[in-house]
Scaffold this active site. Structure first.
Site, PDB file in Angstrom:
ATOM      1  N   HIS A  24       0.946  -1.147  -0.046  1.00 12.49           N
ATOM      2  CA  HIS A  24       0.017   0.021   0.093  1.00 12.49           C
ATOM      3  C   HIS A  24       1.089   1.340   0.016  1.00 12.49           C
ATOM      4  O   HIS A  24       0.837   2.217   0.904  1.00 12.49           O
ATOM      5  CB  HIS A  24      -0.859  -0.124   1.476  1.00 12.49           C
ATOM      6  CG  HIS A  24      -2.135  -1.007   1.013  1.00 12.49           C
ATOM      7  ND1 HIS A  24      -3.092  -0.761   0.437  1.00 12.49           N
ATOM      8  CD2 HIS A  24      -2.252  -2.300   1.457  1.00 12.49           C
ATOM      9  CE1 HIS A  24      -4.034  -1.645   0.367  1.00 12.49           C
ATOM     10  NE2 HIS A  24      -3.509  -2.589   0.918  1.00 12.49           N
ATOM     11  N   HIS A  40       0.823  -8.064  -1.610  1.00 13.62           N
ATOM     12  CA  HIS A  40      -0.019  -8.164  -2.796  1.00 13.62           C
ATOM     13  C   HIS A  40       0.835  -7.383  -3.816  1.00 13.62           C
ATOM     14  O   HIS A  40       0.237  -6.133  -4.396  1.00 13.62           O
ATOM     15  CB  HIS A  40      -1.530  -7.779  -2.710  1.00 13.62           C
ATOM     16  CG  HIS A  40      -1.961  -6.794  -1.783  1.00 13.62           C
ATOM     17  ND1 HIS A  40      -1.592  -5.434  -2.107  1.00 13.62           N
ATOM     18  CD2 HIS A  40      -2.899  -6.809  -1.028  1.00 13.62           C
ATOM     19  CE1 HIS A  40      -2.136  -4.650  -1.187  1.00 13.62           C
ATOM     20  NE2 HIS A  40      -2.977  -5.568  -0.400  1.00 13.62           N
ATOM     21  N   ASP A  90      -5.642 -14.651  -8.607  1.00 16.93           N
ATOM     22  CA  ASP A  90      -6.993 -14.994  -9.031  1.00 16.93           C
ATOM     23  C   ASP A  90      -7.435 -14.720 -10.440  1.00 16.93           C
ATOM     24  O   ASP A  90      -8.653 -14.956 -10.845  1.00 16.93           O
ATOM     25  CB  ASP A  90      -8.076 -14.096  -7.991  1.00 16.93           C
ATOM     26  CG  ASP A  90      -7.761 -12.773  -8.007  1.00 16.93           C
ATOM     27  OD1 ASP A  90      -7.167 -12.221  -8.788  1.00 16.93           O
ATOM     28  OD2 ASP A  90      -8.651 -12.145  -7.466  1.00 16.93           O
ATOM     29  N   ASP A 108      -5.899 -12.940   0.327  1.00 17.59           N
ATOM     30  CA  ASP A 108      -6.348 -11.719   0.655  1.00 17.59           C
ATOM     31  C   ASP A 108      -7.916 -11.729   0.587  1.00 17.59           C
ATOM     32  O   ASP A 108      -8.742 -10.953   0.279  1.00 17.59           O
ATOM     33  CB  ASP A 108      -6.062 -10.548  -0.592  1.00 17.59           C
ATOM     34  CG  ASP A 108      -6.175  -9.230   0.055  1.00 17.59           C
ATOM     35  OD1 ASP A 108      -6.549  -8.927   1.313  1.00 17.59           O
ATOM     36  OD2 ASP A 108      -6.059  -8.091  -0.915  1.00 17.59           O
ATOM     37  N   LEU A 112     -10.821  -2.632  -6.555  1.00 13.97           N
ATOM     38  CA  LEU A 112     -10.744  -3.920  -5.959  1.00 13.97           C
ATOM     39  C   LEU A 112     -10.498  -3.659  -4.467  1.00 13.97           C
ATOM     40  O   LEU A 112      -9.917  -3.034  -3.943  1.00 13.97           O
ATOM     41  CB  LEU A 112      -9.690  -4.499  -6.568  1.00 13.97           C
ATOM     42  CG  LEU A 112     -10.201  -5.048  -7.772  1.00 13.97           C
ATOM     43  CD1 LEU A 112      -8.843  -5.777  -8.454  1.00 13.97           C
ATOM     44  CD2 LEU A 112     -11.198  -6.127  -7.898  1.00 13.97           C
TER      45      LEU A 112
HETATM   46 ZN   LIG Z   1      -4.349  -4.764   0.896  1.00 14.75          ZN
END
Ligand SMILES: [Zn+2]
Length: 393
Positions: free
Chosen positions: A208, A229, A261, A287, A319
């Protein structure tokens, strides 16, 4: 003692044909082959035919499943999540918080610490209830020390500038059970917080984040050794200004995870990532949100709600988590990256266990916990075992 045989065993670094695995008191005590060793007298054998035995999966980043969020204040939440995880091959996991008001985060950390301690006690006392569902090994604190510019679905009003004093409050509430923390390294004082968390054994993960290359490298120098991620909620890769992605993809000290995914990353990017990080440092996460394993609709994520439609969790057009399960992530990675099954399995077992520095999970070796899955040749999970005991449907 229990004995297990199958067509193949993935340790996962070795592949053994016609294995014989002996388990006692929940641990693997011997691994050999059917041709080299007889089953000891009086030991009953489970034979999985042509199927494959592989280590149980470890999920470092999961917010919920089965209609429940790990931050929910209800006793049913974690058991429901843990049963669903087990059905998809996950035997250990790190319940993951999202940014929320301070008091809500502190209460959630305390509840999660209680749950982890209760499961440890159940296991020590051989209490059957504690045995046959996914085991929480520690907490992943995702937010509030993240970038406003790359917050994704995290509520902006609850983001906080990192300080060691704030980290200490989270640490106290969690009674030291925080094992992972996602942080944006470019924030002021982030390096001090990273260093302090790393000193306490937390796996600090960059994410992030809108960091440029130098700020990401400063985070790594301070003690961060993983990335959250990758590509999602990060400054995009630019060939003249490589940014955090340039650091994460090239720095060999850093492992990294992805959400495979097929929605969060294009399959070609999954292949690019897998080629860059390689078979030892590629980690799969889900996640997953509370919507996982549920019909489409509106579901909770921490203290807000997301809309789930067509396999996507959305909040305000962004998302917000996934409905991915780890068994599907493994099969997707194999397909997208053109990896064989052992390498894809390692990205969901050995690699995340190494990232979290959990020695007795994620591998099948003498002394390791007998947490394993039975897979068909397509990598679909047929059965899941905890300490050699099968998880019921
Ligand atoms: Zn996150």
């Amino acid at each position: 003692m229990l004995a297990f045989t199958a067509g193949r065993l993935l340790t996962p670094t070795d592949s053994i044909e016609h294995p014989l695995v002996l388990v006692e008191h929940g641990r693997v005590v011997d691994i050999s082959t059917r041709s080299s060793r007889q089953v000891p007298a009086g030991v009953s054998t489970s034979d999985f035919g042509h199927s494959i035995i592989a280590p149980g999966y470890v999920d470092l980043h999961i917010h919920g499943s089965a209609g429940y969020d790990v931050m929910d204040d209800t006793a049913e939440a974690l058991p429901a999540i843990e049963h669903l995880l087990a059905r998809h091959g996950v035997t250990s996991y790190f319940p993951t918080t999202v940014t929320a008001p301070m008091d809500r985060t502190l209460r959630a950390l305390e509840r999660l610490a209680n749950a982890i301690e209760k499961r440890e006690l159940d296991l020590e006392r051989h209490n059957a209830d504690g045995k046959i569902r996914a085991l929480p090994l520690g907490i992943h604190l995702e937010g509030p020390f993240i970038s406003h510019a790359r917050r994704g679905a995290h509520p902006p009003e609850n983001l906080l500038a990192p300080t060691v004093a704030l980290f200490e409050r989270f640490w106290q509430a969690a009674r030291g059970r925080i094992r992972m923390m996602t942080i944006a390294p470019e924030l002021e004082d982030a390096p001090e917080v990273i260093a302090e968390a790393a000193r306490r054994g937390v796996c600090v993960s960059l994410g992030h984040s809108d960091a440029d290359f130098a700020a990401a490298e400063r985070g790594i120098a301070a003690g961060a050794r993983h990335a959250t991620h990758t590509f999602n909620a990060m400054r995009p890769l630019d060939h003249r200004s490589p940014g955090i992605l340039g650091a994460v993809l090239t720095d060999r000290r850093v492992s990294a995870d992805i959400i495979a995914d097929g929605v969060h990353l294009d399959p070609a990017i999954v292949k690019l990532f897998a080629d860059a990080k390689g078979p030892a440092q590629t980690v799969l996460i889900t996640d997953a949100t509370s919507a996982t394993g549920m019909p489409e609709g509106r579901y909770r994520l921490g203290s807000f709600e997301v809309d789930v439609h067509d396999g996507k969790c959305m909040l305000d057009g962004k998302l917000a988590g996934s409905v991915l399960t780890m068994d599907r992530a493994v099969r997707n990675l194999a397909r997208f990256a053109e990896w064989d099954l052992p390498r894809a399995v390692a990205a969901a077992s050995r690699n995340p266990a190494r990232v979290a520095r959990i020695a007795n999970k994620g591998v099948l070796a003498v002394g390791a916990d007998a947490d394993f899955v039975v897979l068909n040749s397509e990598g679909e999970v047929l059965r899941t075992f905890f300490g050699g005991v099968e998880c019921p449907e």
